[in-house]
Scaffold this active site. Sequence first.
Site, mmCIF file in Angstrom:
data_model
loop_
_atom_site.group_PDB
_atom_site.id
_atom_site.type_symbol
_atom_site.label_atom_id
_atom_site.label_comp_id
_atom_site.label_asym_id
_atom_site.label_seq_id
_atom_site.Cartn_x
_atom_site.Cartn_y
_atom_site.Cartn_z
ATOM 1 N N CYS A 76 10.710 3.571 -0.460
ATOM 2 C CA CYS A 76 9.590 4.095 -1.244
ATOM 3 C C CYS A 76 10.090 4.353 -2.662
ATOM 4 C CB CYS A 76 9.058 5.377 -0.612
ATOM 5 S SG CYS A 76 7.722 6.153 -1.542
ATOM 6 N N CYS A 200 1.997 3.377 -5.890
ATOM 7 C CA CYS A 200 3.036 2.896 -4.958
ATOM 8 C C CYS A 200 4.149 2.276 -5.787
ATOM 9 C CB CYS A 200 2.446 1.881 -3.989
ATOM 10 S SG CYS A 200 3.680 1.096 -2.912
#
Length: 261
Positions: A76, A200
């Site tokens: 991530c 994101c």
Amino acid sequence: MTLTFYKYQGTGNDFVIIDNREQILSKNNTKLFAKLCDRKFGIGADGLMLLELPENQEDDFTMVYFNADGNESSMCGNGGRCLVAFAAFLGVVKHKATFTAIDGKHHAEIKNDLVYLQMQNVSEIEKHDSYLFLDTGSPHHVAMVEGLSDFDVFTKGRKIRNGAPYFESGSNVNFVEKKNGNHFAVRTYERGVEDETLSCGTGVTAVALSMHATQLTDKQEVIIHTLGGELKVTFKQTANGYEDIYLIGPAKQVFKGEIVC
């Protein structure tokens, strides 16, 4: 058990972060992680991270990341940036950090309240008729669309995420619209969260490289506008693909709290 936690966000991508250097939590406690990420019955977040002791002398810490569904996830990017900011808050690092995540070693630097996170090199970008696919630490489907502000990201993203060729393993899905020059807008459906997120990091990185690979920009610095704010991606194109890739943006502590588990 009363658990101390911190909440961080990077361009609206929000995370529960726990200092787990003393192993107060087991990494197998996936039900607890899902509960903590639940926006109705827990703290609420797109994911949860554990900051743990380094596994080698080169690193400052180890990053362990779980999606909102409680399952350990692939890399991530925004989470990595937030964890670097958290490590600096704890005094584990000052302005520079080296850590290992599930996809390998990362280097980072904090400059002018922005976190510069070095991402893994990308050697292959698959070009299909209507989309591109690449892995920037997590798998990403990238498609150009028109009318992004009114686009049904949830329905169309979910269909692509669960359909061929991804099926059960799934892919994150990014819908992109060019604004001008090296500026692009993106909205992302994230697997594991199973919804659209405000930003994101690995998706933004995938979009920047895809826009360069398809010659929609010739700049090796790309500005990406997400629903949660602006991120910058810089990189170098080489004979082996893309290297020296940096995801750049803010990472802010929102609050500290305690929760009874």
